[in-house]
Motif scaffolding. Sequence first.
Motif, PDB file in Angstrom:
ATOM      1  N   SER A  54       0.826  -1.210   0.000  1.00 25.22           N
ATOM      2  CA  SER A  54       0.000   0.000   0.000  1.00 25.22           C
ATOM      3  C   SER A  54       0.856   1.254   0.000  1.00 25.22           C
ATOM      4  O   SER A  54       0.536   2.244  -0.658  1.00 25.22           O
ATOM      5  CB  SER A  54      -0.928   0.001   1.222  1.00 25.22           C
ATOM      6  OG  SER A  54      -1.852  -1.056   1.147  1.00 25.22           O
ATOM      7  N   ILE A  55       1.952   1.202   0.752  1.00 30.06           N
ATOM      8  CA  ILE A  55       2.877   2.343   0.771  1.00 30.06           C
ATOM      9  C   ILE A  55       3.519   2.525  -0.598  1.00 30.06           C
ATOM     10  O   ILE A  55       3.625   3.642  -1.114  1.00 30.06           O
ATOM     11  CB  ILE A  55       3.953   2.137   1.863  1.00 30.06           C
ATOM     12  CG1 ILE A  55       3.309   2.169   3.252  1.00 30.06           C
ATOM     13  CG2 ILE A  55       5.038   3.211   1.753  1.00 30.06           C
ATOM     14  CD1 ILE A  55       4.249   1.794   4.377  1.00 30.06           C
ATOM     15  N   GLU A  60      -3.866   5.676   0.360  1.00 29.11           N
ATOM     16  CA  GLU A  60      -4.140   6.488   1.542  1.00 29.11           C
ATOM     17  C   GLU A  60      -3.686   5.774   2.817  1.00 29.11           C
ATOM     18  O   GLU A  60      -3.772   4.549   2.924  1.00 29.11           O
ATOM     19  CB  GLU A  60      -5.634   6.815   1.614  1.00 29.11           C
ATOM     20  CG  GLU A  60      -6.055   7.756   0.493  1.00 29.11           C
ATOM     21  CD  GLU A  60      -7.551   7.772   0.275  1.00 29.11           C
ATOM     22  OE1 GLU A  60      -8.142   8.870   0.258  1.00 29.11           O
ATOM     23  OE2 GLU A  60      -8.130   6.688   0.105  1.00 29.11           O
ATOM     24  N   LYS A  61      -3.229   6.555   3.775  1.00 32.89           N
ATOM     25  CA  LYS A  61      -2.608   5.993   4.966  1.00 32.89           C
ATOM     26  C   LYS A  61      -3.566   5.153   5.796  1.00 32.89           C
ATOM     27  O   LYS A  61      -3.147   4.278   6.553  1.00 32.89           O
ATOM     28  CB  LYS A  61      -2.026   7.123   5.822  1.00 32.89           C
ATOM     29  CG  LYS A  61      -0.857   7.829   5.158  1.00 32.89           C
ATOM     30  CD  LYS A  61      -0.316   8.951   6.036  1.00 32.89           C
ATOM     31  CE  LYS A  61       0.844   9.652   5.348  1.00 32.89           C
ATOM     32  NZ  LYS A  61       1.363  10.797   6.168  1.00 32.89           N
ATOM     33  N   LYS A 114     -10.185  12.177  -2.507  1.00 34.83           N
ATOM     34  CA  LYS A 114      -8.931  11.556  -2.101  1.00 34.83           C
ATOM     35  C   LYS A 114      -8.276  12.340  -0.965  1.00 34.83           C
ATOM     36  O   LYS A 114      -8.236  13.567  -0.969  1.00 34.83           O
ATOM     37  CB  LYS A 114      -7.977  11.481  -3.297  1.00 34.83           C
ATOM     38  CG  LYS A 114      -6.696  10.711  -2.991  1.00 34.83           C
ATOM     39  CD  LYS A 114      -5.820  10.592  -4.226  1.00 34.83           C
ATOM     40  CE  LYS A 114      -4.559   9.797  -3.906  1.00 34.83           C
ATOM     41  NZ  LYS A 114      -3.672   9.666  -5.090  1.00 34.83           N
ATOM     42  N   ASN A 115      -7.780  11.590   0.022  1.00 33.76           N
ATOM     43  CA  ASN A 115      -7.079  12.137   1.189  1.00 33.76           C
ATOM     44  C   ASN A 115      -7.955  13.035   2.065  1.00 33.76           C
ATOM     45  O   ASN A 115      -7.441  13.815   2.876  1.00 33.76           O
ATOM     46  CB  ASN A 115      -5.823  12.914   0.759  1.00 33.76           C
ATOM     47  CG  ASN A 115      -4.779  12.000   0.144  1.00 33.76           C
ATOM     48  OD1 ASN A 115      -4.546  10.902   0.628  1.00 33.76           O
ATOM     49  ND2 ASN A 115      -4.159  12.464  -0.931  1.00 33.76           N
ATOM     50  N   SER A 116      -9.274  12.944   1.900  1.00 31.70           N
ATOM     51  CA  SER A 116     -10.160  13.711   2.770  1.00 31.70           C
ATOM     52  C   SER A 116     -10.181  13.074   4.164  1.00 31.70           C
ATOM     53  O   SER A 116      -9.877  11.891   4.334  1.00 31.70           O
ATOM     54  CB  SER A 116     -11.580  13.742   2.191  1.00 31.70           C
ATOM     55  OG  SER A 116     -12.106  12.432   2.119  1.00 31.70           O
ATOM     56  N   VAL A 117     -10.548  13.876   5.159  1.00 32.47           N
ATOM     57  CA  VAL A 117     -10.609  13.389   6.541  1.00 32.47           C
ATOM     58  C   VAL A 117     -11.980  13.737   7.118  1.00 32.47           C
ATOM     59  O   VAL A 117     -12.383  14.905   7.111  1.00 32.47           O
ATOM     60  CB  VAL A 117      -9.503  14.017   7.413  1.00 32.47           C
ATOM     61  CG1 VAL A 117      -9.610  13.496   8.849  1.00 32.47           C
ATOM     62  CG2 VAL A 117      -8.123  13.714   6.839  1.00 32.47           C
TER      63      VAL A 117
END
Length: 267
Positions: A54-55, A60-61, A114-117
């Motif tokens: 994944s990395i 996404e983390k 993407k990358n939303s929190v």
Amino acid sequence: MAPALERQGYWGPTTSTLDWCEQNYAVTPYIAEFWNTVSNLIMIIPPIFGAIQSIRDGLEKRYVAAYLALTVVGMGSWCFHMTLKYEMQLLDELPMIYSCCIFVYCMFECFKAKNSVNYHLLFTLVLFSLIVTTVYLKVKEPVFHQVMYGMLVFTLVLRSIYIVTWVYPWLRGLGYTSLGIFLLGFLLWNIDNIFCDSLRNFRKKMPPILGVTTQFHAWWHILTGLGSYLHILFSLYTRTLYLRYRPKVKFFFGIWPVIMFEPLRKH
């Protein structure tokens, strides 16, 4: 679950509030429940490779966290079944809650930018984890933990059914396979608890290699580990499909499922 017949070994007296059906220290004096311990490898090794992949793929983390959380569950379960110590029991059970919260967050954020929190959902899940942890440390009642864990799993099941019914019907195979394997593990877990005395008597009459196949708590680890891994794949497939990554499930060495990505489509 039946009371343990042997409570002494390298790790000393049992202090956990749970002791499962496998005969303690039957294989080696250094591992209390041998098969219940080594069966956790499926929850430790594959998710590590999933996190690394994944990395490398720049995902996404939260999906890296999902893989690593499953690894932590496997390591905690390893330590618990190896020692049957209360502290190690917590290292097994509490990460089950935390990992499921991560799974829930991933599933409910599949269709966002993407990358939303989602800080509201994040706060709710963290608060839930803190409340469960605090109450469980105080009451020390395994049924409470099992009910809380069951609530999270039920939430994941409902969300998964929604996705394969209304959003991506062609993911039913992956979604239902994950769910079916997990439920089979849950069934064996209950059989191990309810019919422990009968299983122990059966093992005494059978050759050791055959008796091992009736260690249903170990099968619970294997099946729920695989089911959880497939759930992460399902969640990741859903997410990357939404982001137009063109994911595909492929089998490493023709056996182990992984997700690979084709080049991004241009909008």
